[in-house]
Motif scaffolding. Structure first.
Motif, PDB file in Angstrom:
ATOM      1  N   GLY A 165       0.729  -1.175  -0.163  1.00  0.00           N
ATOM      2  CA  GLY A 165       0.122  -0.055   0.032  1.00  0.00           C
ATOM      3  C   GLY A 165       0.873   1.502   0.041  1.00  0.00           C
ATOM      4  O   GLY A 165       0.388   2.344  -0.050  1.00  0.00           O
ATOM      5  N   ILE A 166       2.058   1.093   0.085  1.00  0.00           N
ATOM      6  CA  ILE A 166       3.056   2.114  -0.046  1.00  0.00           C
ATOM      7  C   ILE A 166       3.331   2.903  -1.195  1.00  0.00           C
ATOM      8  O   ILE A 166       3.536   4.130  -1.462  1.00  0.00           O
ATOM      9  N   VAL A 167       3.372   1.933  -2.256  1.00  0.00           N
ATOM     10  CA  VAL A 167       3.540   2.185  -3.879  1.00  0.00           C
ATOM     11  C   VAL A 167       2.257   2.448  -4.450  1.00  0.00           C
ATOM     12  O   VAL A 167       1.512   1.397  -4.329  1.00  0.00           O
ATOM     13  N   GLU A 168       2.205   3.504  -5.210  1.00  0.00           N
ATOM     14  CA  GLU A 168       0.972   3.668  -5.844  1.00  0.00           C
ATOM     15  C   GLU A 168       0.826   2.936  -7.154  1.00  0.00           C
ATOM     16  O   GLU A 168       1.752   2.750  -7.798  1.00  0.00           O
ATOM     17  N   ARG A 169      -0.447   2.153  -7.385  1.00  0.00           N
ATOM     18  CA  ARG A 169      -0.486   1.506  -8.519  1.00  0.00           C
ATOM     19  C   ARG A 169      -0.837   2.458  -9.634  1.00  0.00           C
ATOM     20  O   ARG A 169      -1.969   2.907 -10.232  1.00  0.00           O
ATOM     21  N   LYS A 170       0.190   2.790 -10.455  1.00  0.00           N
ATOM     22  CA  LYS A 170       0.102   3.511 -11.574  1.00  0.00           C
ATOM     23  C   LYS A 170       1.061   3.270 -12.580  1.00  0.00           C
ATOM     24  O   LYS A 170       2.187   2.973 -12.325  1.00  0.00           O
ATOM     25  N   GLU A 171       0.408   3.375 -13.866  1.00  0.00           N
ATOM     26  CA  GLU A 171       1.107   2.938 -15.080  1.00  0.00           C
ATOM     27  C   GLU A 171       2.529   4.043 -15.532  1.00  0.00           C
ATOM     28  O   GLU A 171       2.270   5.077 -15.232  1.00  0.00           O
ATOM     29  N   ASP A 172       3.286   3.595 -16.052  1.00  0.00           N
ATOM     30  CA  ASP A 172       4.620   4.287 -16.457  1.00  0.00           C
ATOM     31  C   ASP A 172       4.345   4.639 -18.151  1.00  0.00           C
ATOM     32  O   ASP A 172       4.578   3.642 -18.784  1.00  0.00           O
ATOM     33  N   ALA A 173       4.308   5.547 -18.607  1.00  0.00           N
ATOM     34  CA  ALA A 173       3.609   5.913 -19.898  1.00  0.00           C
ATOM     35  C   ALA A 173       4.619   5.596 -20.704  1.00  0.00           C
ATOM     36  O   ALA A 173       4.590   4.915 -21.990  1.00  0.00           O
ATOM     37  N   GLU A 174       6.076   5.947 -20.514  1.00  0.00           N
ATOM     38  CA  GLU A 174       7.048   5.764 -21.295  1.00  0.00           C
ATOM     39  C   GLU A 174       7.539   4.201 -21.429  1.00  0.00           C
ATOM     40  O   GLU A 174       7.801   3.592 -22.621  1.00  0.00           O
ATOM     41  N   LEU A 609      -1.875  -6.209 -22.880  1.00  0.00           N
ATOM     42  CA  LEU A 609      -1.692  -4.822 -22.243  1.00  0.00           C
ATOM     43  C   LEU A 609      -2.842  -4.503 -21.309  1.00  0.00           C
ATOM     44  O   LEU A 609      -3.196  -3.941 -20.271  1.00  0.00           O
ATOM     45  N   GLU A 610      -4.171  -4.734 -22.101  1.00  0.00           N
ATOM     46  CA  GLU A 610      -5.469  -4.765 -21.430  1.00  0.00           C
ATOM     47  C   GLU A 610      -5.660  -5.637 -20.229  1.00  0.00           C
ATOM     48  O   GLU A 610      -6.151  -5.096 -19.223  1.00  0.00           O
ATOM     49  N   LEU A 611      -5.213  -6.888 -20.420  1.00  0.00           N
ATOM     50  CA  LEU A 611      -5.458  -7.642 -19.087  1.00  0.00           C
ATOM     51  C   LEU A 611      -4.333  -7.264 -18.040  1.00  0.00           C
ATOM     52  O   LEU A 611      -4.923  -7.542 -16.928  1.00  0.00           O
ATOM     53  N   TRP A 612      -3.249  -6.643 -18.467  1.00  0.00           N
ATOM     54  CA  TRP A 612      -2.530  -6.085 -17.317  1.00  0.00           C
ATOM     55  C   TRP A 612      -3.110  -5.042 -16.577  1.00  0.00           C
ATOM     56  O   TRP A 612      -3.016  -4.820 -15.283  1.00  0.00           O
ATOM     57  N   PHE A 613      -3.732  -4.033 -17.216  1.00  0.00           N
ATOM     58  CA  PHE A 613      -4.541  -3.074 -16.823  1.00  0.00           C
ATOM     59  C   PHE A 613      -5.588  -3.531 -15.933  1.00  0.00           C
ATOM     60  O   PHE A 613      -5.729  -2.920 -14.561  1.00  0.00           O
ATOM     61  N   LYS A 614      -6.454  -4.354 -16.412  1.00  0.00           N
ATOM     62  CA  LYS A 614      -7.389  -4.956 -15.474  1.00  0.00           C
ATOM     63  C   LYS A 614      -6.893  -5.739 -14.411  1.00  0.00           C
ATOM     64  O   LYS A 614      -7.687  -5.536 -13.071  1.00  0.00           O
ATOM     65  N   THR A 615      -5.802  -6.324 -14.328  1.00  0.00           N
ATOM     66  CA  THR A 615      -5.558  -7.086 -13.305  1.00  0.00           C
ATOM     67  C   THR A 615      -4.728  -6.546 -12.228  1.00  0.00           C
ATOM     68  O   THR A 615      -5.029  -6.874 -11.235  1.00  0.00           O
ATOM     69  N   HIS A 616      -3.795  -5.454 -12.866  1.00  0.00           N
ATOM     70  CA  HIS A 616      -2.931  -5.075 -11.856  1.00  0.00           C
ATOM     71  C   HIS A 616      -3.018  -3.474 -11.514  1.00  0.00           C
ATOM     72  O   HIS A 616      -2.623  -2.812 -10.524  1.00  0.00           O
ATOM     73  N   ILE A 617      -3.763  -2.576 -12.387  1.00  0.00           N
ATOM     74  CA  ILE A 617      -4.100  -1.412 -12.284  1.00  0.00           C
ATOM     75  C   ILE A 617      -5.245  -1.035 -11.629  1.00  0.00           C
ATOM     76  O   ILE A 617      -5.655  -0.229 -10.888  1.00  0.00           O
ATOM     77  N   ASP A 618      -6.374  -1.435 -12.222  1.00  0.00           N
ATOM     78  CA  ASP A 618      -7.719  -1.114 -12.063  1.00  0.00           C
ATOM     79  C   ASP A 618      -8.319  -1.571 -10.616  1.00  0.00           C
ATOM     80  O   ASP A 618      -8.989  -0.756 -10.196  1.00  0.00           O
ATOM     81  N   GLN A 619      -7.626  -2.235  -9.881  1.00  0.00           N
ATOM     82  CA  GLN A 619      -8.084  -2.831  -8.689  1.00  0.00           C
ATOM     83  C   GLN A 619      -7.578  -1.783  -7.725  1.00  0.00           C
ATOM     84  O   GLN A 619      -7.970  -1.748  -6.490  1.00  0.00           O
TER      85      GLN A 619
END
Length: 619
Positions: A165-174, A609-619
């Motif tokens: 919970g210390i590290v934000e779930r956020k994608e890196d655009a680059e 890529l979309e499965l990654w977003f759904k699994t690791h970012i969206d939650q």
């Protein structure tokens, strides 16, 4: 094989969620240790392989001033233990883990140079008040970390870091841009903002306030070509190293087997492992294929090897429903999108292996070390043409007999030579490795806005070796970027099912030797894997040695896409969340999905890529 986790300068007391995320990596046990002031925490999930009773972690030295959490295996631990005992060190276990502790006591940070194996570990030295973190030379074992608000957090998998919970779930655009170009990331970043990976062959030293005191590359591929030796000399040494690399990787206190695809690499490993198998039982081998046609089935060759080696041969034939049922699970275990659909059959074969053994040897790495990919011949051919035209040294005449290997790669040649012919080597190989051609219209314009930055990252690696050989530069890039992506798949598909995967061809002694060999010998006349094939010609069956139909575990998604898989893909990529994400050009993506008869690279990349977003970012 295990899962490691730890923190420095974090005073939280409950890391249960993070440890639970690593349970699949170590179903045999859980261990934790904290410093007296709670500023240092080391956690461990164990898959017991060597000294099941004595090797529990975190493990300490005699006076408990040094503690370690370790993932991997040190294959020369027997010899190292004997050497350290002769220097006065006292051992309380028979494990390879304790060897690392005493080697650190004896040699400090230079201990990594003594290890033959795969490893990712963290050592807390309470006398020096320092944390020493290291990763093996080729990146077989993972090590991720994050520094947020003076907290240093590390783990075998990113999901454990995020669970704090210390590290934000956020994608890196680059990094997303890099993934779409290379299907992996060429630097120390990940797809997660604020999460990095310790690169292969590197170590770090931190103080108790989580300040990085040293970040060092301790090993690299050095192309110090030895022109004084003959081909026969190199063949003899390579043969000895291949035998020893397999032999020491059979050290195990639990049942052991091997993957067998029917290709040169796995067939070599199985043949040598069978030769040195001393268990009294046939070596168990595991093969996967698809029933959709011969182009998806290499079992003919695998069976030839299994019969010759008298192995206990097992097969699995996954189907499209297995694919649909497994893909979300695989996305969870992978943490980041995978380079190709081969991750699915690899996962299914690992499941078969895990049902029968706890350790499996494999043939990973042969193409990157010995020059097995057809793209090396494509690049080499252009250099020969350039040399012949400009009247420089050219091997054009010598490679002609090997050009028929390019028949099935004519589309690649058309694309490769469509523009930029005879430009600089880095630009030419970048064109061969760039996977974004034909897919950019499927994504928003923001995704591909930093093309020059991506090329600059590529150049750093491609031109980062001490070689002026185009072949060696290609091999160097693949060893540094492409191979770690494959090893990522190797680690996650095996660890997902509690299986230790060992890769003998990636013994660093073999890599060091092959790097010394002149390109004119190891890639003689433009023949992929020439030197390797000369070395193993008396080890594996002739039918396998001379086969011309190398496959690489293709998945029949083109056929499945017309059935249930097509509906599954549309459900993932065209739902409300995907449309709102801002990553995709939905109009073009929808047109591609509905009109593409064959499941191609474009759809796979978007799906991953979309499965990654759904699994690791969206939650």
């Amino acid at each position: 094989m295990c899962g490691i986790f730890g923190t420095v300068n974090n005073r939280a007391n409950n890391f249960n969620s993070a440890m639970e995320k690593l349970e699949h990596r170590g179903p045999d046990g859980r261990g934790e240790w904290s410093s007296d002031d709670n500023r240092v925490y080391l956690g461990h999930r164990r898959l017991s392989i060597i000294d099941p009773e004595g090797g529990k972690q975190p493990l300490s030295n005699e006076d408990e001033t040094i503690w370690i959490t370790f993932n991997g295996c040190i294959y020369n631990y027997v010899e190292l233990a004997q050497s350290l005992k002769e220097r006065g060190h006292r051992f309380k276990t028979n494990s390879d883990i304790e060897v690392i502790i005493h080697a650190y006591e004896e040699y400090g940070e230079q201990c990594v140079n003594y290890f033959i194996g795969m490893f990712a570990f963290a050592i807390w030295d309470s006398k020096k008040q320092k944390l020493f973190c290291a990763r093996d030379r080729l990146g077989i074992k993972p090590f991720y970390y994050s520094i947020v608000e003076d907290n240093f957090i590390f783990a075998s998998e990113i999901k454990a870091i995020l669970a704090t919970g210390i590290v934000e779930r956020k994608e890196d655009a680059e990094s997303i841009h890099q993934y779409l170009v290379f299907q992996t990331i060429a630097n120390d970043k990940t797809l997660f903002k604020n999460v990095k990976k310790l690169l292969p062959g590197h170590y770090m030293v931190l103080d108790k306030e989580a300040n990085i005191l040293e970040h060092k590359k301790y090993w690299d591929v050095e192309f110090n070509i030895d022109y004084s030796r003959s081909e026969e000399d190199f063949l003899e040494e390579l043969n000895d190293l291949l035998h020893d690399a397999v032999k020491i990787r059979l050290r195990s206190d639990v049942p052991l087997g091997a993957h067998l695809s029917g290709g040169l690499d796995s067939s070599t490993v199985v043949s040598l492992a069978s030769q040195y198998n001393r268990t009294g039982q046939p070596l168990k081998t595991f093969t996967g294929a698809f029933s959709e046609g011969e182009q998806f089935d290499e079992t003919k060759y695998a069976r030839i090897v299994a019969e010759k080696c008298q192995t206990n041969y097992m097969e699995v034939y996954p189907n499209e429903m297995d694919f649909i049922e497994s893909l979300s699970k695989i996305a969870y275990f992978m943490d980041e999108p995978s380079a190709g659909p081969g991750v699915f059959p690899q996962y299914m074969v690992s499941k078969l292996a895990a049902d029968n053994v706890k350790v499996a040897l494999g043939g990973q790495g042969g193409d990157e070390i010995f020059g097995g990919y057809t793209r090396y011949l494509v690049g080499y051919l252009e250099e020969c043409l350039k040399g012949a035209i400009y009247e420089k040294n050219s091997d054009l005449a010598s490679i002609i007999p090997n050009l028929p290997a390019l028949k099935q790669y004519v589309p690649m040649l058309k694309y490769f030579w469509a523009e930029g012919l005879f430009e600089s080597e880095d630009k030419r190989y970048f064109r061969l490795m760039d996977r974004s051609g034909g897919i950019q219209n499927l994504y928003s314009t923001d995704v591909f806005k930093n093309n020059q930055t991506i090329f600059s990252e590529f150049q750093k690696v491609f031109n980062g070796s001490n070689s002026d050989s185009f072949l060696n530069k290609m091999l160097y890039f693949d060893l540094k970027v492409h191979l770690p992506a494959l090893l990522h798949v190797e680690d996650r598909t095996s660890m997902a099912v509690g299986l230790e995967s060992r890769v003998p061809l990636l013994d660093h002694r073999i890599v060091d030797l092959v790097a010394k060999i002149p390109p004119s010998i190891k890639f003689k006349n433009g023949e992929p894997k020439y030197l390797f094939k000369q070395t193993i010609k008396n080890i594996i069956p002739e039918e396998v040695l001379n086969r011309k139909d190398k496959m690489g575990f293709p998945v029949p998604l083109q056929k499945w896409y017309r059935n249930n898989v097509g509906d599954y893909v549309k459900e993932i990529l065209l739902d409300k969340k995907a449309k709102e994400r801002g990553i995709f050009n939905i109009k073009e993506l929808e047109m591609k999905i509905n009109n593409e008869n064959d499941f191609g690279r474009a759809i796979w990349g978007a799906l991953s890529l979309e499965l990654w977003f759904k699994t690791h970012i969206d939650q």
